[in-house]
Motif scaffolding. Structure first.
Motif, PDB file in Angstrom:
ATOM      1  N   PRO A  49       0.822  -1.204   0.000  1.00 46.97           N
ATOM      2  CA  PRO A  49       0.000   0.000   0.000  1.00 46.97           C
ATOM      3  C   PRO A  49       0.863   1.263   0.000  1.00 46.97           C
ATOM      4  CG  PRO A  49      -0.013  -1.020   2.168  1.00 46.97           C
ATOM      5  CD  PRO A  49       0.719  -1.966   1.246  1.00 46.97           C
ATOM      6  N   ALA A  50       0.276   2.335  -0.470  1.00 44.59           N
ATOM      7  CA  ALA A  50       0.958   3.628  -0.419  1.00 44.59           C
ATOM      8  C   ALA A  50       1.209   3.982   1.040  1.00 44.59           C
ATOM      9  CB  ALA A  50       0.110   4.697  -1.097  1.00 44.59           C
ATOM     10  N   ALA A  51       2.296   4.679   1.283  1.00 44.62           N
ATOM     11  CA  ALA A  51       2.632   5.043   2.659  1.00 44.62           C
ATOM     12  C   ALA A  51       3.123   6.473   2.712  1.00 44.62           C
ATOM     13  CB  ALA A  51       3.697   4.107   3.206  1.00 44.62           C
ATOM     14  N   GLU A  52       2.670   7.180   3.722  1.00 48.15           N
ATOM     15  CA  GLU A  52       3.206   8.491   4.037  1.00 48.15           C
ATOM     16  C   GLU A  52       3.847   8.392   5.410  1.00 48.15           C
ATOM     17  OE1 GLU A  52       0.339  11.604   3.636  1.00 48.15           O
ATOM     18  OE2 GLU A  52       0.375  11.460   1.457  1.00 48.15           O
ATOM     19  N   LEU A  53       5.138   8.663   5.446  1.00 50.34           N
ATOM     20  CA  LEU A  53       5.916   8.559   6.673  1.00 50.34           C
ATOM     21  C   LEU A  53       6.428   9.935   7.056  1.00 50.34           C
ATOM     22  CD1 LEU A  53       7.939   5.433   5.537  1.00 50.34           C
ATOM     23  CD2 LEU A  53       5.901   5.456   7.009  1.00 50.34           C
ATOM     24  N   LEU A  54       6.541  10.181   8.337  1.00 52.76           N
ATOM     25  CA  LEU A  54       7.066  11.449   8.823  1.00 52.76           C
ATOM     26  C   LEU A  54       8.521  11.280   9.215  1.00 52.76           C
ATOM     27  CD1 LEU A  54       4.134  12.532  11.181  1.00 52.76           C
ATOM     28  CD2 LEU A  54       4.507  13.151   8.783  1.00 52.76           C
ATOM     29  N   ASP A  55       9.327  12.300   8.918  1.00 47.67           N
ATOM     30  CA  ASP A  55      10.709  12.259   9.382  1.00 47.67           C
ATOM     31  C   ASP A  55      10.791  12.929  10.755  1.00 47.67           C
ATOM     32  OD1 ASP A  55      10.861  15.034   8.967  1.00 47.67           O
ATOM     33  OD2 ASP A  55      12.012  14.843   7.110  1.00 47.67           O
ATOM     34  N   GLY A  56      11.976  13.177  11.232  1.00 52.80           N
ATOM     35  CA  GLY A  56      12.163  13.774  12.552  1.00 52.80           C
ATOM     36  C   GLY A  56      11.679  15.196  12.671  1.00 52.80           C
ATOM     37  N   ASP A  57      11.476  15.864  11.538  1.00 52.42           N
ATOM     38  CA  ASP A  57      10.982  17.241  11.540  1.00 52.42           C
ATOM     39  C   ASP A  57       9.530  17.318  11.088  1.00 52.42           C
ATOM     40  OD1 ASP A  57      13.499  18.305  12.360  1.00 52.42           O
ATOM     41  OD2 ASP A  57      14.219  18.036  10.298  1.00 52.42           O
ATOM     42  N   ASP A  58       8.852  16.192  11.047  1.00 56.41           N
ATOM     43  CA  ASP A  58       7.445  16.073  10.634  1.00 56.41           C
ATOM     44  C   ASP A  58       7.215  16.320   9.142  1.00 56.41           C
ATOM     45  OD1 ASP A  58       6.500  15.295  13.124  1.00 56.41           O
ATOM     46  OD2 ASP A  58       6.147  17.361  13.779  1.00 56.41           O
ATOM     47  N   ALA A  59       8.278  16.296   8.338  1.00 55.84           N
ATOM     48  CA  ALA A  59       8.106  16.381   6.882  1.00 55.84           C
ATOM     49  C   ALA A  59       7.600  15.027   6.385  1.00 55.84           C
ATOM     50  CB  ALA A  59       9.424  16.745   6.199  1.00 55.84           C
ATOM     51  N   VAL A  60       6.743  15.065   5.365  1.00 54.16           N
ATOM     52  CA  VAL A  60       6.136  13.847   4.832  1.00 54.16           C
ATOM     53  C   VAL A  60       7.024  13.255   3.740  1.00 54.16           C
ATOM     54  CG1 VAL A  60       4.137  12.914   3.597  1.00 54.16           C
ATOM     55  CG2 VAL A  60       3.812  14.652   5.372  1.00 54.16           C
ATOM     56  N   HIS A  61       7.224  11.949   3.808  1.00 56.73           N
ATOM     57  CA  HIS A  61       7.941  11.201   2.779  1.00 56.73           C
ATOM     58  C   HIS A  61       7.056  10.042   2.348  1.00 56.73           C
ATOM     59  CE1 HIS A  61      11.758  13.266   3.591  1.00 56.73           C
ATOM     60  NE2 HIS A  61      11.319  13.281   4.837  1.00 56.73           N
ATOM     61  N   ARG A  62       7.018   9.808   1.058  1.00 61.74           N
ATOM     62  CA  ARG A  62       6.227   8.699   0.536  1.00 61.74           C
ATOM     63  C   ARG A  62       7.150   7.530   0.200  1.00 61.74           C
ATOM     64  NH1 ARG A  62       4.165  13.310  -0.239  1.00 61.74           N
ATOM     65  NH2 ARG A  62       1.936  13.718  -0.139  1.00 61.74           N
ATOM     66  N   GLU A  64       7.114   5.786  -2.273  1.00 61.73           N
ATOM     67  CA  GLU A  64       7.489   5.889  -3.692  1.00 61.73           C
ATOM     68  C   GLU A  64       8.770   6.704  -3.898  1.00 61.73           C
ATOM     69  OE1 GLU A  64       4.201   6.919  -2.710  1.00 61.73           O
ATOM     70  OE2 GLU A  64       3.557   4.845  -2.978  1.00 61.73           O
ATOM     71  N   ASP A  65       9.141   7.526  -2.897  1.00 66.97           N
ATOM     72  CA  ASP A  65      10.373   8.319  -3.008  1.00 66.97           C
ATOM     73  C   ASP A  65      11.605   7.433  -3.187  1.00 66.97           C
ATOM     74  OD1 ASP A  65       8.714  10.503  -2.526  1.00 66.97           O
ATOM     75  OD2 ASP A  65       9.391  10.794  -0.460  1.00 66.97           O
ATOM     76  N   TRP A  66      11.498   6.169  -2.767  1.00 72.13           N
ATOM     77  CA  TRP A  66      12.624   5.233  -2.854  1.00 72.13           C
ATOM     78  C   TRP A  66      12.443   4.223  -3.986  1.00 72.13           C
ATOM     79  CZ3 TRP A  66      10.837   7.069   1.838  1.00 72.13           C
ATOM     80  CH2 TRP A  66      11.775   7.751   2.617  1.00 72.13           C
ATOM     81  N   ARG A  67      11.487   4.452  -4.869  1.00 72.22           N
ATOM     82  CA  ARG A  67      11.246   3.519  -5.976  1.00 72.22           C
ATOM     83  C   ARG A  67      12.517   3.404  -6.807  1.00 72.22           C
ATOM     84  NH1 ARG A  67       6.014   2.160  -7.738  1.00 72.22           N
ATOM     85  NH2 ARG A  67       5.772   2.119  -5.508  1.00 72.22           N
ATOM     86  N   GLY A  68      12.783   2.207  -7.307  1.00 75.08           N
ATOM     87  CA  GLY A  68      13.990   1.955  -8.088  1.00 75.08           C
ATOM     88  C   GLY A  68      15.116   1.350  -7.255  1.00 75.08           C
ATOM     89  N   ARG A  69      14.907   1.208  -5.960  1.00 72.08           N
ATOM     90  CA  ARG A  69      15.901   0.614  -5.067  1.00 72.08           C
ATOM     91  C   ARG A  69      15.324  -0.638  -4.408  1.00 72.08           C
ATOM     92  NH1 ARG A  69      18.110   5.531  -1.255  1.00 72.08           N
ATOM     93  NH2 ARG A  69      18.433   7.041  -2.915  1.00 72.08           N
TER      94      ARG A  69
END
Length: 194
Positions: A49-62, A64-69
């Motif tokens: 499933p799609a995922a939205e994760l927060l980093d240590g500063d509460d910025a959103v990362h999906r 899919e940002d790591w697709r290709g790895r």
């Protein structure tokens, strides 16, 4: 000493054979030993499933940002002793293999206050892993994670190819044999596309 050399020779032979034959689920299953005996390797990759994760500063990362790895996604929590025990190995794995074709993504799921996460990263000397959080456990629940730790391996298309419930030495020779075989498959696939 002779046993260790035999084990190493067998692992090298298996890895070379795997590179020649592509990393099929059957071949990967044959590589499982030690901590990796509990690794469940799927016959066919599973959608994630799609995922939205927060980093240590509460910025959103999906995700899919790591697709290709190839990804090792580890669900953990600051209050979980086995999770804490395996994090330094995951950090060493990221230091050794991290780059354009591979990443380790630790996902602190549930209630993990940022001061506790930062304190643990500092105390454990985690220098290579990103801080990623799933505070409402939406991603963990969608992935069927109901206990910790759980680690999933995702292919470069973002599909789950394997899962391990419980802790493991992810930088140990048993895990590296499997991960190296997967990365060798990707290298072989890239050569075949040229």
């Amino acid at each position: 000493m002779r046993c260790a050399a035999t084990v190493c020779a067998a692992m090298i032979y298996t890895a070379l054979a795997l590179a020649a034959n592509a990393a099929s689920p059957e071949v990967l299953r044959d590589l499982r030993s030690g901590d990796m005996r509990a690794l469940v390797i799927h016959d066919t990759p599973r959608d994630v499933p799609a995922a939205e994760l927060l980093d240590g500063d509460d910025a959103v990362h999906r995700l899919e940002d790591w697709r290709g790895r190839w990804l090792v996604v580890n669900f953990w929590a600051t209050w979980c002793p086995p999770c804490r025990a395996e994090m330094p190995g995951l950090d060493r794995l990221e230091a050794a293999l991290g780059g354009p074709g591979f990443a380790v993504l630790p996902v602190a799921t549930g209630r993990n206050p940022m001061p506790a996460v930062r304190r643990f990263y500092q105390e454990a000397g985690l220098a290579h892993l990103p801080i990623l959080r799933d505070p409402r456990q939406g991603f963990a629940a969608a992935m069927g994670v109901f206990g910790l730790p759980v680690t999933v391996i995702l292919d470069p298309d973002g599909r789950e190819v394997a899962r391990l419930t419980g802790d493991a030495h992810w930088d140990g020779p048993e895990a590296r044999a499997i991960l190296d075989a997967l990365l060798a498959q990707e290298d072989t696939d890239n050569l075949n596309e040229r």
